[in-house]
Each structure stands twice: as C-alpha cells, then as structure tokens.
Design a protein around this motif. Structure first.
Motif, PDB file in Angstrom:
ATOM      1  N   LEU A  16      -9.652   1.017 -24.029  1.00 13.61           N
ATOM      2  CA  LEU A  16      -8.928   2.285 -23.906  1.00 13.61           C
ATOM      3  C   LEU A  16      -9.822   3.382 -23.334  1.00 13.61           C
ATOM      4  CD1 LEU A  16      -6.866   2.239 -27.213  1.00 13.61           C
ATOM      5  CD2 LEU A  16      -6.021   1.879 -24.885  1.00 13.61           C
ATOM      6  N   GLN A  17     -11.082   3.366 -23.694  1.00 16.42           N
ATOM      7  CA  GLN A  17     -12.019   4.338 -23.148  1.00 16.42           C
ATOM      8  C   GLN A  17     -12.130   4.183 -21.629  1.00 16.42           C
ATOM      9  OE1 GLN A  17     -16.184   3.955 -24.351  1.00 16.42           O
ATOM     10  NE2 GLN A  17     -16.300   6.181 -24.519  1.00 16.42           N
ATOM     11  N   ALA A  18     -12.197   2.947 -21.152  1.00 11.52           N
ATOM     12  CA  ALA A  18     -12.257   2.692 -19.707  1.00 11.52           C
ATOM     13  C   ALA A  18     -10.961   3.108 -19.025  1.00 11.52           C
ATOM     14  CB  ALA A  18     -12.551   1.219 -19.454  1.00 11.52           C
ATOM     15  N   MET A  19      -9.820   2.841 -19.663  1.00 14.36           N
ATOM     16  CA  MET A  19      -8.532   3.230 -19.097  1.00 14.36           C
ATOM     17  C   MET A  19      -8.443   4.745 -18.969  1.00 14.36           C
ATOM     18  SD  MET A  19      -5.184   4.473 -19.967  1.00 14.36           S
ATOM     19  CE  MET A  19      -5.050   4.221 -21.710  1.00 14.36           C
ATOM     20  N   LEU A  20      -8.879   5.470 -20.000  1.00 13.46           N
ATOM     21  CA  LEU A  20      -8.862   6.934 -19.951  1.00 13.46           C
ATOM     22  C   LEU A  20      -9.818   7.445 -18.871  1.00 13.46           C
ATOM     23  CD1 LEU A  20      -8.727   7.831 -23.750  1.00 13.46           C
ATOM     24  CD2 LEU A  20      -6.871   8.014 -22.090  1.00 13.46           C
ATOM     25  N   GLN A  58      -2.442  14.520 -23.158  1.00 10.53           N
ATOM     26  CA  GLN A  58      -2.365  13.601 -22.021  1.00 10.53           C
ATOM     27  C   GLN A  58      -2.936  12.232 -22.397  1.00 10.53           C
ATOM     28  OE1 GLN A  58      -4.778  14.709 -18.658  1.00 10.53           O
ATOM     29  NE2 GLN A  58      -3.828  13.211 -17.312  1.00 10.53           N
ATOM     30  N   ALA A  59      -4.049  12.211 -23.114  1.00 12.73           N
ATOM     31  CA  ALA A  59      -4.667  10.951 -23.526  1.00 12.73           C
ATOM     32  C   ALA A  59      -3.758  10.190 -24.487  1.00 12.73           C
ATOM     33  CB  ALA A  59      -6.023  11.221 -24.170  1.00 12.73           C
ATOM     34  N   ARG A  60      -3.148  10.892 -25.437  1.00 16.99           N
ATOM     35  CA  ARG A  60      -2.208  10.228 -26.364  1.00 16.99           C
ATOM     36  C   ARG A  60      -1.047   9.591 -25.611  1.00 16.99           C
ATOM     37  NH1 ARG A  60      -2.669  14.982 -29.899  1.00 16.99           N
ATOM     38  NH2 ARG A  60      -4.041  14.413 -31.588  1.00 16.99           N
ATOM     39  N   GLN A  61      -0.514  10.316 -24.622  1.00 17.33           N
ATOM     40  CA  GLN A  61       0.605   9.803 -23.830  1.00 17.33           C
ATOM     41  C   GLN A  61       0.195   8.540 -23.067  1.00 17.33           C
ATOM     42  OE1 GLN A  61       3.756  10.802 -23.841  1.00 17.33           O
ATOM     43  NE2 GLN A  61       4.309   9.213 -22.388  1.00 17.33           N
ATOM     44  N   LEU A  62      -0.988   8.547 -22.462  1.00 15.84           N
ATOM     45  CA  LEU A  62      -1.467   7.374 -21.722  1.00 15.84           C
ATOM     46  C   LEU A  62      -1.648   6.171 -22.652  1.00 15.84           C
ATOM     47  CD1 LEU A  62      -4.047   9.106 -19.379  1.00 15.84           C
ATOM     48  CD2 LEU A  62      -1.958   7.914 -18.661  1.00 15.84           C
ATOM     49  N   THR A  64      -0.085   5.664 -25.528  1.00 20.99           N
ATOM     50  CA  THR A  64       1.252   5.239 -25.945  1.00 20.99           C
ATOM     51  C   THR A  64       1.904   4.386 -24.865  1.00 20.99           C
ATOM     52  OG1 THR A  64       1.538   7.199 -27.327  1.00 20.99           O
ATOM     53  CG2 THR A  64       3.541   6.042 -26.647  1.00 20.99           C
ATOM     54  N   GLU A  65       1.799   4.812 -23.614  1.00 20.06           N
ATOM     55  CA  GLU A  65       2.361   4.031 -22.513  1.00 20.06           C
ATOM     56  C   GLU A  65       1.655   2.699 -22.369  1.00 20.06           C
ATOM     57  OE1 GLU A  65       2.145   6.492 -19.038  1.00 20.06           O
ATOM     58  OE2 GLU A  65       3.524   7.986 -19.887  1.00 20.06           O
ATOM     59  N   TYR A  66       0.344   2.690 -22.525  1.00 21.26           N
ATOM     60  CA  TYR A  66      -0.427   1.451 -22.433  1.00 21.26           C
ATOM     61  C   TYR A  66      -0.013   0.467 -23.534  1.00 21.26           C
ATOM     62  CZ  TYR A  66      -4.313  -1.781 -22.405  1.00 21.26           C
ATOM     63  OH  TYR A  66      -5.058  -2.927 -22.374  1.00 21.26           O
ATOM     64  N   ASN A  67       0.084   0.963 -24.769  1.00 19.86           N
ATOM     65  CA  ASN A  67       0.451   0.091 -25.893  1.00 19.86           C
ATOM     66  C   ASN A  67       1.890  -0.405 -25.803  1.00 19.86           C
ATOM     67  OD1 ASN A  67      -2.032   0.047 -27.185  1.00 19.86           O
ATOM     68  ND2 ASN A  67      -1.591   1.884 -28.361  1.00 19.86           N
TER      69      ASN A  67
END
Length: 86
Positions: A16-20, A58-62, A64-67
């Motif tokens: 998730l850190q890499a995705m962010l 924005q990070a929470r939204q990303l 949530t979409e990823y999960n």
C-alpha cells in the motif's frame, strides 16, 4: 501525520505504501520495529500506515478502491487457476 489504515502485515503495508507513492502520496509505516516483540505485545494493531494530514482523505479513498478491486477475467493464467503471477 495521521494514521489512516492498519495493515494486516508488513507485506500489505509496504504494498500500500508503494501504491500511494505511485500516486504522489508520501506515507510512513508505523510500528514496523515492534513486530520482533510479538509474544510480549498484542498481535494486532501494531502496524499503521500514516500520511500527511492534508492527503489523508485522498489516501483513504485510494486504499478503499484498492481493497475493493476485483480481478479481471483473464488476469490469471490457465495453468495456475486462482494464482496471480506478478
């Protein structure tokens, strides 16, 4: 910085850190050094993913979409059903 997510393990936290980071959001994994103390500390809630306050929503939204994402048909090879090769 604000804690926005509790990864289940270090692998999920780093993924998730890499995705962010790919979205331009700097993050920090808290509690990574506590993992060696399992047995002495509670097993859950040690890890956290933190971002700057202004990027938290924005990070929470990303995340949530990823999960919530599903594999697309054809993403897994025929020779290895239910296994996604990266």
């Amino acid at each position: 910085m604000r804690k926005i997510y509790e990864p289940e393990n270090m692998m999920e936290g780093e993924l998730l850190q890499a995705m962010l980071a790919s979205e331009g959001i700097e993050s920090h994994i808290t509690g990574r050094h506590l993992l060696g103390a399992i047995g002495e500390l509670p097993v859950s809630g040690l890890l956290g993913l933190a971002v700057e306050d202004g990027r938290a929503e924005q990070a929470r939204q990303l995340i949530t979409e990823y999960n919530g994402a599903f594999l697309l048909a054809g993403d897994e090879p025929d020779s290895y059903p239910d296994v996604l090769l990266c």
